[in-house]
Design an enzyme around this catalytic site. Structure first.
Site, short mmCIF file in Angstrom:
data_model
loop_
_atom_site.label_atom_id
_atom_site.label_comp_id
_atom_site.label_asym_id
_atom_site.label_seq_id
_atom_site.Cartn_x
_atom_site.Cartn_y
_atom_site.Cartn_z
N ARG A 1 40.89 61.33 19.78
CA ARG A 1 40.19 61.35 20.82
C ARG A 1 40.96 62.06 22.35
O ARG A 1 40.12 61.86 23.32
CB ARG A 1 39.94 59.86 21.15
CG ARG A 1 39.05 59.38 20.33
CD ARG A 1 38.78 57.84 20.44
NE ARG A 1 37.65 57.39 19.60
CZ ARG A 1 37.61 57.34 18.34
NH1 ARG A 1 38.87 57.53 17.75
NH2 ARG A 1 36.58 56.98 17.48
N GLN B 1 46.47 52.00 12.81
CA GLN B 1 45.35 52.42 12.52
C GLN B 1 45.43 53.82 11.91
O GLN B 1 44.30 54.56 11.66
CB GLN B 1 44.60 52.72 14.08
CG GLN B 1 44.32 51.37 14.69
CD GLN B 1 43.74 51.62 16.18
OE1 GLN B 1 44.68 51.63 17.13
NE2 GLN B 1 42.46 51.22 16.41
N ILE C 1 46.54 56.63 8.99
CA ILE C 1 46.20 56.61 7.42
C ILE C 1 47.14 57.63 6.87
O ILE C 1 47.35 57.79 5.71
CB ILE C 1 44.95 57.10 7.18
CG1 ILE C 1 44.49 58.53 7.69
CG2 ILE C 1 43.63 56.01 7.66
CD1 ILE C 1 43.29 59.13 7.26
N HIS D 1 42.90 51.09 8.56
CA HIS D 1 41.87 52.24 8.26
C HIS D 1 42.28 52.94 6.83
O HIS D 1 41.76 54.04 6.45
CB HIS D 1 41.87 53.25 9.20
CG HIS D 1 41.33 52.50 10.58
ND1 HIS D 1 41.74 52.99 11.68
CD2 HIS D 1 40.28 51.40 10.70
CE1 HIS D 1 41.01 52.35 12.82
NE2 HIS D 1 40.46 51.31 12.34
#
Length: 236
Positions: A32, A99, A101, A117
């Site tokens: 983001r 969060q 992976i 996640h």
């Protein structure tokens, strides 16, 4: 740093809650930020590609994006990961909730890691459930298939999919027990994970993030320095 050191020294149950900013210092891009995946141009938006529906209906296109943008076989743990592993070994840190992976926390030596996640290091056949590791997917082409002919799916939580209940409950349980919660490298905008913070009732809320978050006004300690830089200066 003196304040943060005192917080850590006086804590008996530290929990770490981390996001993409923890791994960017290892060279793994976030989603983001200004130069993150969501701000790059593809044939389909990343949110669409990384959805359950897209995986089912456009599996080959999913894997083309997934291998190119989500799998990294040359990235190593950074100072943030290694310091957290040391804190756990010292008995201070009770859990890492992430969060991410990428599996870098485990690579650094952390044992009690809760991956909200999922992980790129776990992959399963959608037909028979057989396990396949990271290297198998990384070195495959097209749609990876199991020996039984079934399609292999990464054990990562895609859009439209739910978080694992056991992982969620364990994460919340640790946050409720914590006297210090360190939140790092996350904008706290991704739900339901970001909502876990409301279960914290301890004394010290530590925020380490490049940008402001919705929890800034509640923090005991806050800094906008890089996560690795801050944690590496702690004496464990």
């Amino acid at each position: 740093m003196k304040t943060l050191q005192e917080i850590v020294d006086n804590s008996k149950y530290i929990v770490f809650f981390g996001g993409a900013g923890v791994s960017t210092e290892s060279g793994i891009p976030d989603f983001r930020s200004v130069d993150g995946l969501y701000n790059q141009t593809y044939k389909f938006p990343p949110e669409t590609i990384l959805s359950h529906t897209f995986f089912i209906n456009n599996t080959e296109e999913f894997y083309r994006f997934y291998r190119n943008k989500m799998l990294f076989n040359d990235k190593k743990p950074n100072a943030a990961h290694t310091t957290l592993a040391k804190l756990e070994k010292a008995g201070k840190l009770k859990a890492v909730i992430t969060q991410n992976i990428d599996g870098l926390h485990q690579a650094a030596g952390s044992k009690n890691v809760f991956e909200l996640h999922g992980s790129v290091h776990r992959n399963y056949c959608t037909k028979c459930g057989k396990f396949y590791d990271f290297d198998f997917i990384f070195n495959s082409t097209g749609v990876p298939l199991c020996d039984c002919g079934g399609i292999i799916k990464p054990d990562v939580v895609l859009y439209e999919e739910s978080l694992d209940d056991k992982t969620v409950m364990s994460s919340i349980n640790h946050i409720q027990k914590a006297d210090t919660l360190i939140i790092a490298g996350t904008s706290l905008t991704v739900y339901p994970a970001a909502g876990f913070v409301r279960y914290f009732n301890g004394n010290n809320l530590v925020l380490i993030n490049r940008d402001k978050t919705q929890m800034d006004n509640m923090a005991t300690f806050i800094t906008h320095e890089n996560v690795g830089k801050v944690l590496s200066e702690l004496e464990v």
